[in-house]
Design a protein around this motif. Structure first.
Motif, PDB file in Angstrom:
ATOM      1  N   ALA A  82      52.059  -5.546  17.063  1.00 60.86           N
ATOM      2  CA  ALA A  82      50.704  -5.023  16.831  1.00 60.86           C
ATOM      3  C   ALA A  82      50.257  -4.164  18.007  1.00 60.86           C
ATOM      4  O   ALA A  82      49.623  -3.117  17.822  1.00 60.86           O
ATOM      5  N   LEU A  83      50.604  -4.561  19.233  1.00 60.98           N
ATOM      6  CA  LEU A  83      50.265  -3.771  20.422  1.00 60.98           C
ATOM      7  C   LEU A  83      51.044  -2.457  20.424  1.00 60.98           C
ATOM      8  O   LEU A  83      50.509  -1.408  20.791  1.00 60.98           O
ATOM      9  N   GLU A  84      52.300  -2.523  20.024  1.00 65.39           N
ATOM     10  CA  GLU A  84      53.157  -1.335  19.959  1.00 65.39           C
ATOM     11  C   GLU A  84      52.562  -0.296  19.003  1.00 65.39           C
ATOM     12  O   GLU A  84      52.537   0.900  19.303  1.00 65.39           O
ATOM     13  N   ALA A  85      52.055  -0.760  17.890  1.00 68.15           N
ATOM     14  CA  ALA A  85      51.511   0.161  16.888  1.00 68.15           C
ATOM     15  C   ALA A  85      50.141   0.715  17.287  1.00 68.15           C
ATOM     16  O   ALA A  85      49.826   1.866  16.994  1.00 68.15           O
ATOM     17  N   ALA A  86      49.334  -0.077  17.980  1.00 73.41           N
ATOM     18  CA  ALA A  86      47.939   0.316  18.224  1.00 73.41           C
ATOM     19  C   ALA A  86      47.717   1.082  19.522  1.00 73.41           C
ATOM     20  O   ALA A  86      46.803   1.897  19.615  1.00 73.41           O
ATOM     21  N   PHE A  87      48.520   0.824  20.549  1.00 72.77           N
ATOM     22  CA  PHE A  87      48.259   1.406  21.870  1.00 72.77           C
ATOM     23  C   PHE A  87      49.282   2.475  22.236  1.00 72.77           C
ATOM     24  O   PHE A  87      50.440   2.428  21.804  1.00 72.77           O
ATOM     25  N   ASP A  88      48.834   3.431  23.070  1.00 74.98           N
ATOM     26  CA  ASP A  88      49.726   4.465  23.586  1.00 74.98           C
ATOM     27  C   ASP A  88      50.241   4.042  24.947  1.00 74.98           C
ATOM     28  O   ASP A  88      49.671   3.174  25.604  1.00 74.98           O
ATOM     29  N   ALA A  89      51.312   4.691  25.400  1.00 72.80           N
ATOM     30  CA  ALA A  89      51.900   4.375  26.704  1.00 72.80           C
ATOM     31  C   ALA A  89      50.880   4.635  27.808  1.00 72.80           C
ATOM     32  O   ALA A  89      50.149   5.632  27.776  1.00 72.80           O
ATOM     33  N   ILE A  98      41.633  -4.704  22.513  1.00 74.34           N
ATOM     34  CA  ILE A  98      42.295  -5.185  21.289  1.00 74.34           C
ATOM     35  C   ILE A  98      41.264  -5.301  20.162  1.00 74.34           C
ATOM     36  O   ILE A  98      41.539  -4.949  19.018  1.00 74.34           O
ATOM     37  N   PHE A  99      40.057  -5.754  20.507  1.00 72.86           N
ATOM     38  CA  PHE A  99      38.977  -5.841  19.516  1.00 72.86           C
ATOM     39  C   PHE A  99      38.572  -4.448  19.029  1.00 72.86           C
ATOM     40  O   PHE A  99      38.368  -4.230  17.840  1.00 72.86           O
ATOM     41  N   ALA A 100      38.475  -3.500  19.974  1.00 79.49           N
ATOM     42  CA  ALA A 100      38.070  -2.137  19.625  1.00 79.49           C
ATOM     43  C   ALA A 100      39.072  -1.484  18.675  1.00 79.49           C
ATOM     44  O   ALA A 100      38.692  -0.672  17.818  1.00 79.49           O
ATOM     45  N   LYS A 101      40.344  -1.832  18.793  1.00 85.71           N
ATOM     46  CA  LYS A 101      41.374  -1.273  17.903  1.00 85.71           C
ATOM     47  C   LYS A 101      41.401  -1.973  16.538  1.00 85.71           C
ATOM     48  O   LYS A 101      42.137  -1.563  15.650  1.00 85.71           O
ATOM     49  N   GLY A 102      40.628  -3.049  16.399  1.00 82.96           N
ATOM     50  CA  GLY A 102      40.546  -3.744  15.109  1.00 82.96           C
ATOM     51  C   GLY A 102      41.654  -4.744  14.854  1.00 82.96           C
ATOM     52  O   GLY A 102      41.842  -5.180  13.721  1.00 82.96           O
ATOM     53  N   ILE A 103      42.378  -5.132  15.901  1.00 84.38           N
ATOM     54  CA  ILE A 103      43.466  -6.102  15.731  1.00 84.38           C
ATOM     55  C   ILE A 103      42.895  -7.517  15.608  1.00 84.38           C
ATOM     56  O   ILE A 103      43.393  -8.333  14.841  1.00 84.38           O
ATOM     57  N   ILE A 104      41.852  -7.813  16.379  1.00 87.02           N
ATOM     58  CA  ILE A 104      41.194  -9.122  16.305  1.00 87.02           C
ATOM     59  C   ILE A 104      39.733  -8.907  15.931  1.00 87.02           C
ATOM     60  O   ILE A 104      39.215  -7.797  16.046  1.00 87.02           O
ATOM     61  N   SER A 105      39.076  -9.976  15.489  1.00 91.29           N
ATOM     62  CA  SER A 105      37.651  -9.902  15.164  1.00 91.29           C
ATOM     63  C   SER A 105      36.895 -10.912  16.016  1.00 91.29           C
ATOM     64  O   SER A 105      37.496 -11.820  16.590  1.00 91.29           O
ATOM     65  N   LYS A 106      35.582 -10.731  16.074  1.00 84.94           N
ATOM     66  CA  LYS A 106      34.759 -11.638  16.871  1.00 84.94           C
ATOM     67  C   LYS A 106      34.749 -13.025  16.248  1.00 84.94           C
ATOM     68  O   LYS A 106      34.842 -13.171  15.037  1.00 84.94           O
ATOM     69  N   SER A 107      34.623 -14.019  17.114  1.00 87.23           N
ATOM     70  CA  SER A 107      34.550 -15.406  16.661  1.00 87.23           C
ATOM     71  C   SER A 107      33.306 -16.025  17.268  1.00 87.23           C
ATOM     72  O   SER A 107      33.185 -16.084  18.493  1.00 87.23           O
ATOM     73  N   GLY A 108      32.370 -16.442  16.438  1.00 89.40           N
ATOM     74  CA  GLY A 108      31.130 -17.020  16.939  1.00 89.40           C
ATOM     75  C   GLY A 108      30.300 -16.020  17.705  1.00 89.40           C
ATOM     76  O   GLY A 108      29.631 -16.366  18.679  1.00 89.40           O
ATOM     77  N   GLY A 109      30.383 -14.731  17.338  1.00 85.67           N
ATOM     78  CA  GLY A 109      29.581 -13.701  17.974  1.00 85.67           C
ATOM     79  C   GLY A 109      30.138 -13.164  19.272  1.00 85.67           C
ATOM     80  O   GLY A 109      29.508 -12.341  19.922  1.00 85.67           O
ATOM     81  N   ARG A 110      31.313 -13.607  19.664  1.00 85.56           N
ATOM     82  CA  ARG A 110      31.904 -13.093  20.907  1.00 85.56           C
ATOM     83  C   ARG A 110      33.385 -12.805  20.730  1.00 85.56           C
ATOM     84  O   ARG A 110      34.012 -13.315  19.814  1.00 85.56           O
TER      85      ARG A 110
END
Length: 150
Positions: A82-89, A98-110
Motif C-alpha cells: 500500500a505504501l509502494e502504491a501511494a507514495f513517491d520516492a 497515510i491518512f491524507a492518502k486515504g489508506i487509513i481512516s480516523k478512529s474515534g475522531g483521531r
C-alpha cells in the motif's frame, strides 16, 4: 342486538409469557423458590466463607476481555504494498500522511496508531516516522534504501 353479538374494539391484553428461553432464563426475574422459599431455611455458615472466596468479576460489562484492556492501543495495519502504491520516492511517511492518502481512516475522531507489516515489496526510498514495524517490514524498507526515524 344481544350480549353474544358484542365485540370489543381491542383485544384483551395477555400476560407476558416468561421462562421459555431467551435472555431472562430460569426464574425470569420472578425470584427463587426451592430452599430459600421454605420454612426453616437456614444456610450453613461455612458456605458463606466458600462464597466469599469466589472471585468477583463485577463491573466489566458483557465481554470482560474487551473492557478490561480498553486502554490498550490497537494499531491499524498497513502493508508495504500500500505504501509502494501511494507514495513517491523520497516522501516522508507518517500516520498523518497515510491518512491524507486515504489508506487509513480516523478512529474515534483521531488518526490511529499505525503498524507497517512486510506484505508486498517496496522499491522506493521512503523516510518513515511515528509508526510501528514488523521485523520483515523493517528489513525490506532498509534494503530499499529507506530510513526509519524514531
Amino acid at each position: 342486538m344481544q350480549i353474544h353479538n358484542l365485540k370489543s374494539p381491542s383485544s384483551n391484553k395477555t400476560a407476558h409469557r416468561i421462562g421459555r428461553g431467551g435472555k431472562r432464563g430460569k426464574t425470569s426475574g420472578k425470584g427463587g423458590k426451592g430452599q430459600t422459599a421454605r420454612a426453616g431455611n437456614r444456610r450453613r455458615p461455612e458456605m458463606r466463607d466458600v462464597i466469599k472466596k469466589l472471585p468477583k468479576l463485577r463491573g466489566h460489562g458483557k465481554n470482560r476481555a474487551r473492557t478490561v484492556n480498553a486502554e490498550k492501543v490497537v494499531a491499524v495495519v498497513v502493508n508495504l504494498k500500500a505504501l509502494e502504491a501511494a507514495f513517491d520516492a523520497g516522501n516522508e511517511v507518517n500516520p498523518g500522511a497515510i491518512f491524507a492518502k486515504g489508506i487509513i481512516s480516523k478512529s474515534g475522531g483521531r488518526i490511529p496508531a499505525v503498524k507497517i507489516l512486510g506484505t508486498g515489496e517496496i522499491t522506493k526510498k521512503l523516510t518513515i516516522r511515528d509508526c510501528g514495524f514488523s521485523a520483515s517490514a523493517k528489513e525490506k524498507i532498509e534494503k530499499a534504501g529507506g530510513t526509519i526515524a524514531a
